[in-house]
Design a protein around this motif. Structure first.
Motif, PDB file in Angstrom:
ATOM      1  N   PRO A  23       0.860  -1.255   0.111  1.00 30.15           N
ATOM      2  CA  PRO A  23      -0.155   0.126  -0.122  1.00 30.15           C
ATOM      3  C   PRO A  23       1.106   1.348   0.110  1.00 30.15           C
ATOM      4  O   PRO A  23       0.428   2.267  -0.578  1.00 30.15           O
ATOM      5  N   GLN A  24       2.215   1.373   0.472  1.00 30.78           N
ATOM      6  CA  GLN A  24       2.822   2.385   0.770  1.00 30.78           C
ATOM      7  C   GLN A  24       4.310   2.253   0.653  1.00 30.78           C
ATOM      8  O   GLN A  24       4.843   1.168   1.414  1.00 30.78           O
ATOM      9  N   PRO A  25       5.002   2.998   0.027  1.00 31.90           N
ATOM     10  CA  PRO A  25       6.447   3.016   0.168  1.00 31.90           C
ATOM     11  C   PRO A  25       6.927   3.254   1.518  1.00 31.90           C
ATOM     12  O   PRO A  25       6.435   4.093   2.305  1.00 31.90           O
ATOM     13  N   ASN A  26       7.979   2.347   1.957  1.00 30.92           N
ATOM     14  CA  ASN A  26       8.472   2.986   3.533  1.00 30.92           C
ATOM     15  C   ASN A  26       9.991   3.295   3.394  1.00 30.92           C
ATOM     16  O   ASN A  26      10.747   3.339   4.217  1.00 30.92           O
ATOM     17  N   HIS A  27      10.566   3.289   2.026  1.00 32.16           N
ATOM     18  CA  HIS A  27      11.945   3.506   2.049  1.00 32.16           C
ATOM     19  C   HIS A  27      12.378   4.344   0.521  1.00 32.16           C
ATOM     20  O   HIS A  27      11.532   3.998  -0.359  1.00 32.16           O
ATOM     21  N   SER A  28      13.281   5.135   0.552  1.00 27.69           N
ATOM     22  CA  SER A  28      13.590   5.804  -0.413  1.00 27.69           C
ATOM     23  C   SER A  28      14.881   5.275  -1.034  1.00 27.69           C
ATOM     24  O   SER A  28      15.800   4.984  -0.440  1.00 27.69           O
ATOM     25  N   VAL A  29      14.961   5.130  -2.436  1.00 26.59           N
ATOM     26  CA  VAL A  29      16.091   4.353  -3.019  1.00 26.59           C
ATOM     27  C   VAL A  29      16.380   5.515  -4.182  1.00 26.59           C
ATOM     28  O   VAL A  29      15.809   6.306  -4.734  1.00 26.59           O
ATOM     29  N   PHE A  30      17.455   5.365  -4.813  1.00 27.61           N
ATOM     30  CA  PHE A  30      18.261   5.869  -5.928  1.00 27.61           C
ATOM     31  C   PHE A  30      18.281   5.231  -7.177  1.00 27.61           C
ATOM     32  O   PHE A  30      19.011   4.347  -7.594  1.00 27.61           O
ATOM     33  N   ILE A  31      17.400   5.623  -8.056  1.00 24.22           N
ATOM     34  CA  ILE A  31      17.186   4.752  -9.297  1.00 24.22           C
ATOM     35  C   ILE A  31      18.211   5.433 -10.232  1.00 24.22           C
ATOM     36  O   ILE A  31      18.268   6.672 -10.536  1.00 24.22           O
ATOM     37  N   VAL A  32      19.040   4.568 -10.816  1.00 23.96           N
ATOM     38  CA  VAL A  32      20.190   5.162 -11.668  1.00 23.96           C
ATOM     39  C   VAL A  32      19.943   4.679 -13.158  1.00 23.96           C
ATOM     40  O   VAL A  32      20.704   5.296 -13.896  1.00 23.96           O
ATOM     41  N   ILE A  72      14.881  -4.332 -10.029  1.00 24.36           N
ATOM     42  CA  ILE A  72      13.834  -4.552  -9.548  1.00 24.36           C
ATOM     43  C   ILE A  72      12.717  -4.355 -10.536  1.00 24.36           C
ATOM     44  O   ILE A  72      12.549  -3.078 -11.299  1.00 24.36           O
ATOM     45  N   ALA A  73      11.622  -5.035 -10.831  1.00 19.21           N
ATOM     46  CA  ALA A  73      10.589  -4.942 -11.767  1.00 19.21           C
ATOM     47  C   ALA A  73       9.773  -3.852 -11.627  1.00 19.21           C
ATOM     48  O   ALA A  73       9.408  -3.254 -10.260  1.00 19.21           O
ATOM     49  N   TYR A  74       9.299  -3.147 -12.773  1.00 18.18           N
ATOM     50  CA  TYR A  74       8.498  -1.867 -12.655  1.00 18.18           C
ATOM     51  C   TYR A  74       7.489  -2.098 -11.640  1.00 18.18           C
ATOM     52  O   TYR A  74       6.593  -3.053 -11.793  1.00 18.18           O
ATOM     53  N   GLY A  75       7.190  -1.386 -10.805  1.00 16.46           N
ATOM     54  CA  GLY A  75       5.868  -1.369  -9.896  1.00 16.46           C
ATOM     55  C   GLY A  75       5.942  -2.222  -8.816  1.00 16.46           C
ATOM     56  O   GLY A  75       5.376  -2.213  -7.740  1.00 16.46           O
ATOM     57  N   THR A  76       7.313  -2.988  -8.594  1.00 16.86           N
ATOM     58  CA  THR A  76       7.153  -3.969  -7.420  1.00 16.86           C
ATOM     59  C   THR A  76       7.610  -3.101  -6.156  1.00 16.86           C
ATOM     60  O   THR A  76       8.365  -2.329  -6.370  1.00 16.86           O
ATOM     61  N   ALA A  77       6.682  -3.507  -5.026  1.00 16.55           N
ATOM     62  CA  ALA A  77       7.081  -2.911  -3.723  1.00 16.55           C
ATOM     63  C   ALA A  77       6.927  -1.210  -4.041  1.00 16.55           C
ATOM     64  O   ALA A  77       7.459  -0.747  -3.087  1.00 16.55           O
ATOM     65  N   CYS A  78       6.036  -0.884  -4.795  1.00 18.05           N
ATOM     66  CA  CYS A  78       5.852   0.429  -5.085  1.00 18.05           C
ATOM     67  C   CYS A  78       7.009   1.352  -5.530  1.00 18.05           C
ATOM     68  O   CYS A  78       7.274   2.374  -5.277  1.00 18.05           O
ATOM     69  N   ILE A  79       8.079   0.720  -6.172  1.00 22.82           N
ATOM     70  CA  ILE A  79       9.172   1.129  -6.758  1.00 22.82           C
ATOM     71  C   ILE A  79       8.812   2.276  -7.607  1.00 22.82           C
ATOM     72  O   ILE A  79       8.007   1.963  -8.606  1.00 22.82           O
ATOM     73  N   GLY A  80       9.453   3.523  -7.670  1.00 19.82           N
ATOM     74  CA  GLY A  80       9.062   4.738  -8.675  1.00 19.82           C
ATOM     75  C   GLY A  80       7.845   5.493  -8.108  1.00 19.82           C
ATOM     76  O   GLY A  80       7.750   6.655  -8.893  1.00 19.82           O
ATOM     77  N   GLN A  81       7.227   5.232  -7.149  1.00 30.31           N
ATOM     78  CA  GLN A  81       6.330   5.990  -6.579  1.00 30.31           C
ATOM     79  C   GLN A  81       6.929   7.391  -5.706  1.00 30.31           C
ATOM     80  O   GLN A  81       7.986   7.117  -5.262  1.00 30.31           O
ATOM     81  N   TYR A  82       6.000   8.261  -5.724  1.00 25.27           N
ATOM     82  CA  TYR A  82       6.638   9.520  -5.149  1.00 25.27           C
ATOM     83  C   TYR A  82       8.067   9.878  -5.451  1.00 25.27           C
ATOM     84  O   TYR A  82       8.891  10.411  -4.955  1.00 25.27           O
ATOM     85  N   SER A  83       8.226   9.726  -6.899  1.00 23.37           N
ATOM     86  CA  SER A  83       9.749   9.950  -7.385  1.00 23.37           C
ATOM     87  C   SER A  83       9.974  11.333  -7.585  1.00 23.37           C
ATOM     88  O   SER A  83       9.111  12.199  -7.740  1.00 23.37           O
ATOM     89  N   SER A  84      11.298  11.615  -7.406  1.00 24.41           N
ATOM     90  CA  SER A  84      12.004  12.909  -7.651  1.00 24.41           C
ATOM     91  C   SER A  84      13.241  12.632  -8.885  1.00 24.41           C
ATOM     92  O   SER A  84      13.952  11.809  -8.550  1.00 24.41           O
ATOM     93  N   VAL A  85      13.041  13.545  -9.813  1.00 27.81           N
ATOM     94  CA  VAL A  85      14.008  13.299 -10.905  1.00 27.81           C
ATOM     95  C   VAL A  85      14.891  14.548 -11.010  1.00 27.81           C
ATOM     96  O   VAL A  85      14.458  15.777 -10.795  1.00 27.81           O
ATOM     97  N   ILE A  86      16.077  14.243 -11.273  1.00 24.24           N
ATOM     98  CA  ILE A  86      17.103  15.111 -11.075  1.00 24.24           C
ATOM     99  C   ILE A  86      17.435  15.101 -12.733  1.00 24.24           C
ATOM    100  O   ILE A  86      17.669  14.638 -13.469  1.00 24.24           O
ATOM    101  N   LYS A  87      17.033  16.601 -13.184  1.00 24.14           N
ATOM    102  CA  LYS A  87      17.168  17.080 -14.646  1.00 24.14           C
ATOM    103  C   LYS A  87      18.446  17.673 -14.835  1.00 24.14           C
ATOM    104  O   LYS A  87      19.082  17.807 -16.060  1.00 24.14           O
ATOM    105  N   GLU A  88      19.238  18.491 -13.822  1.00 25.79           N
ATOM    106  CA  GLU A  88      19.951  19.313 -14.055  1.00 25.79           C
ATOM    107  C   GLU A  88      20.863  19.180 -12.569  1.00 25.79           C
ATOM    108  O   GLU A  88      20.024  19.317 -11.662  1.00 25.79           O
TER     109      GLU A  88
END
Length: 358
Positions: A23-32, A72-88
């Motif tokens: 239902p909710q993410p409980n940890h932040s990770v760095f998607i590279v 980690i597969a797209y969507g598994t364990a809420c991966i990618g939710q509430y994401s912040s993207v660094i563009k510059e």
């Protein structure tokens, strides 16, 4: 459970996947990165993630010999939710600093039943300096952002306008900036007032605020029309506007990497310089290659779309130059504005900001 056991025992082989809905993410990770071709129990496609706890868990996932990455597969364990993207990003430089009154950045949004609101902060120059950018958060896609710099404020009314940047818009919520056409000279102890009107696409909480830390009485204001202002101190928040200043008339990080390491060959792939910059109509881009590899060097617009491919060839170690004539791949002249040159080589990349004037 089975998912936790699989996760704990992961050694970098295969793709982490769970059909369980969390239902909710409980940890932040760095998607590279990502790979749409990776196969897992739910289909194909996975994120490449750097482990924030170090190299003792996970595998290399194609990133050299250092462990600490996982698929980690797209969507598994809420991966990618509430994401912040660094563009510059800007490389730190001792010649500039950021003046701010907020401690935590944007921690929420406030609204008044409209998609539009004004915010203003007071900042004071610590020394003789130049104001280059007004930086701020937005809470939604914006249809219009107007920025003002005032020299005076009576307590309810602004005056002595020093700079204005109108009709800006941003395709994503987040941290943005408006760069002055010419740096504004400030003397030590001089205060200026940075005002930003934000009009959201649909969200009715357009006032980005910091609700953490102490509030700054006499330095943070909000309003509905840009002509009358209310202090935000009594409401327990600061608005989130910042000033980027520099002791020089140029932001040094716009042309990074001037000093080479003590070696005859470059230590990395690096875009070193564009000259002239700003330019019209042509600029020369200098870059360095540390090892023989295929180089992809291209121009991108602010939305990330590739505008012009300049190099797609193998290069041996050395220094190179390539010219851009301000045209797209189809031969048309591109509009004036800010562009980015990006050079890529396997897992290495370097980028440089370009300003085309007309």
């Amino acid at each position: 459970d089975a998912w936790q056991t699989t996760f704990n025992n992961y050694n970098g082989t295969g793709v982490l996947y769970s059909a369980t809905s969390y239902p909710q993410p409980n940890h932040s990770v760095f998607i590279v990165g990502w790979d749409d071709t990776l196969v897992h129990g739910g289909g194909t496609g996975a994120w490449i993630v750097k482990n924030s706890w170090g190299t003792s868990w996970g595998g290399t996932c194609g990133y050299g010999t250092e462990r600490g990455y996982f698929y980690i597969a797209y969507g598994t364990a809420c991966i990618g939710q509430y994401s912040s993207v660094i563009k510059e990003y800007m490389i730190n430089d001792a010649s500039f600093q950021v003046l701010s009154i907020d401690e935590g950045g944007c921690t929420g949004g406030i609204g008044f039943g409209s998609t539009s609101a004004w915010a203003m902060v007071k900042v004071t120059a610590p020394e003789d300096t130049y104001l280059h950018r007004v930086e701020f958060w937005t809470t939604d896609v914006t249809t219009d952002v107007d920025v003002r710099v005032y020299g005076s404020f009576s307590g309810s009314t602004t005056s002595n306008q020093l700079a204005a940047m109108d009709n800006l818009s941003f395709a994503e919520p987040g941290y943005h900036y408006a760069q002055l056409a010419e740096p504004l000279a400030l003397t030590a102890g001089q205060s200026v007032y940075l005002a930003v009107k934000t009009t959201n696409q649909s969200d009715t909480y357009p006032l980005a605020v910091d609700g953490d830390g102490p509030v700054n009485s006499g330095a943070s204001y909000y309003g509905l029309n840009g002509t009358s202002w209310n202090s935000s101190a009594g409401n327990g928040f600061d608005v989130t506007i910042r000033a980027r200043i520099s002791e020089t008339t140029e932001l040094a990080v716009d042309e990074p990497g001037q000093d080479l390491p003590p070696s005859d060959l470059p230590a990395d792939l690096r875009l070193t310089l564009a000259y002239p910059n700003p330019f019209n109509p042509n600029t020369t881009i200098a870059y360095e290659v540390a090892q023989t590899a295929r180089i992809d060097l291209a121009i991108y617009d602010l939305k990330g779309a590739r505008v012009r491919t300049l190099v797609q060839e193998d290069r041996v170690p050395g220094s190179y130059e390539v010219q851009w004539d301000g045209r797209s791949d189809d031969g048309l002249r591109v509009p004036s504005g800010v562009y980015f040159c990006r050079a890529g080589q396997e897992q290495l990349a370097s980028s440089l900001k370009l300003v085309l004037l007309k």
